[in-house]
Design a protein around this motif. Sequence first.
Motif, PDB file in Angstrom:
ATOM      1  N   MET A 258       0.831  -1.166   0.000  1.00  0.00           N
ATOM      2  CA  MET A 258       0.000   0.000   0.000  1.00  0.00           C
ATOM      3  C   MET A 258       0.892   1.252   0.000  1.00  0.00           C
ATOM      4  O   MET A 258       1.781   1.396   0.825  1.00  0.00           O
ATOM      5  CB  MET A 258      -0.903   0.001   1.236  1.00  0.00           C
ATOM      6  N   ASP A 259       0.671   2.164  -0.929  1.00  0.00           N
ATOM      7  CA  ASP A 259       1.425   3.417  -1.002  1.00  0.00           C
ATOM      8  C   ASP A 259       0.836   4.435  -0.041  1.00  0.00           C
ATOM      9  O   ASP A 259      -0.377   4.507   0.142  1.00  0.00           O
ATOM     10  CB  ASP A 259       1.357   4.000  -2.418  1.00  0.00           C
ATOM     11  N   GLN A 260       1.731   5.209   0.566  1.00  0.00           N
ATOM     12  CA  GLN A 260       1.307   6.313   1.422  1.00  0.00           C
ATOM     13  C   GLN A 260       2.083   7.561   1.020  1.00  0.00           C
ATOM     14  O   GLN A 260       3.190   7.467   0.500  1.00  0.00           O
ATOM     15  CB  GLN A 260       1.553   5.990   2.896  1.00  0.00           C
ATOM     16  N   THR A 261       1.482   8.693   1.273  1.00  0.00           N
ATOM     17  CA  THR A 261       2.083   9.967   0.885  1.00  0.00           C
ATOM     18  C   THR A 261       2.568  10.722   2.111  1.00  0.00           C
ATOM     19  O   THR A 261       1.818  10.941   3.052  1.00  0.00           O
ATOM     20  CB  THR A 261       1.046  10.841   0.148  1.00  0.00           C
ATOM     21  N   LEU A 262       3.842  11.128   2.071  1.00  0.00           N
ATOM     22  CA  LEU A 262       4.426  11.984   3.097  1.00  0.00           C
ATOM     23  C   LEU A 262       4.656  13.345   2.464  1.00  0.00           C
ATOM     24  O   LEU A 262       5.276  13.456   1.407  1.00  0.00           O
ATOM     25  CB  LEU A 262       5.761  11.409   3.595  1.00  0.00           C
ATOM     26  N   LEU A 263       4.170  14.379   3.104  1.00  0.00           N
ATOM     27  CA  LEU A 263       4.351  15.740   2.612  1.00  0.00           C
ATOM     28  C   LEU A 263       5.072  16.539   3.690  1.00  0.00           C
ATOM     29  O   LEU A 263       4.680  16.510   4.861  1.00  0.00           O
ATOM     30  CB  LEU A 263       2.992  16.377   2.302  1.00  0.00           C
ATOM     31  N   ILE A 264       6.144  17.210   3.290  1.00  0.00           N
ATOM     32  CA  ILE A 264       6.942  18.004   4.224  1.00  0.00           C
ATOM     33  C   ILE A 264       6.838  19.472   3.820  1.00  0.00           C
ATOM     34  O   ILE A 264       7.089  19.828   2.673  1.00  0.00           O
ATOM     35  CB  ILE A 264       8.412  17.539   4.231  1.00  0.00           C
ATOM     36  N   LEU A 265       6.467  20.294   4.767  1.00  0.00           N
ATOM     37  CA  LEU A 265       6.246  21.720   4.529  1.00  0.00           C
ATOM     38  C   LEU A 265       7.175  22.492   5.454  1.00  0.00           C
ATOM     39  O   LEU A 265       7.190  22.274   6.663  1.00  0.00           O
ATOM     40  CB  LEU A 265       4.777  22.041   4.856  1.00  0.00           C
ATOM     41  N   GLY A 266       7.981  23.385   4.911  1.00  0.00           N
ATOM     42  CA  GLY A 266       8.944  24.103   5.737  1.00  0.00           C
ATOM     43  C   GLY A 266       8.795  25.605   5.677  1.00  0.00           C
ATOM     44  O   GLY A 266       8.183  26.158   4.773  1.00  0.00           O
ATOM     45  N   ASP A 267       9.352  26.253   6.682  1.00  0.00           N
ATOM     46  CA  ASP A 267       9.396  27.717   6.777  1.00  0.00           C
ATOM     47  C   ASP A 267       8.029  28.363   6.596  1.00  0.00           C
ATOM     48  O   ASP A 267       7.863  29.328   5.858  1.00  0.00           O
ATOM     49  CB  ASP A 267      10.382  28.293   5.756  1.00  0.00           C
TER      50      ASP A 267
END
Length: 68
Positions: A1-10
């Motif tokens: 199963m694919d999962q999405t990681l989203l990283i948001l900075g500043d």
Amino acid sequence: MDQTLLILGDTNIQNREDPFSAFVNVRDMLTSADVLFGQLEGPLAEPSIDPARPDIPHKKGWRHSGAR
């Protein structure tokens, strides 16, 4: 199963009546992630009111995200 990681900075929400308005143009993308990690650029605290002891001396005019 694919999962999405989203990283948001500043991320900076200072001087906004509605902090959520900072994300209005990217809300759909942010809520589509399975895991979202965001880094807030600035403290959620009231600033020092003592001019002799500023919070961040080398950043004149810096404002805290939690300050109004």
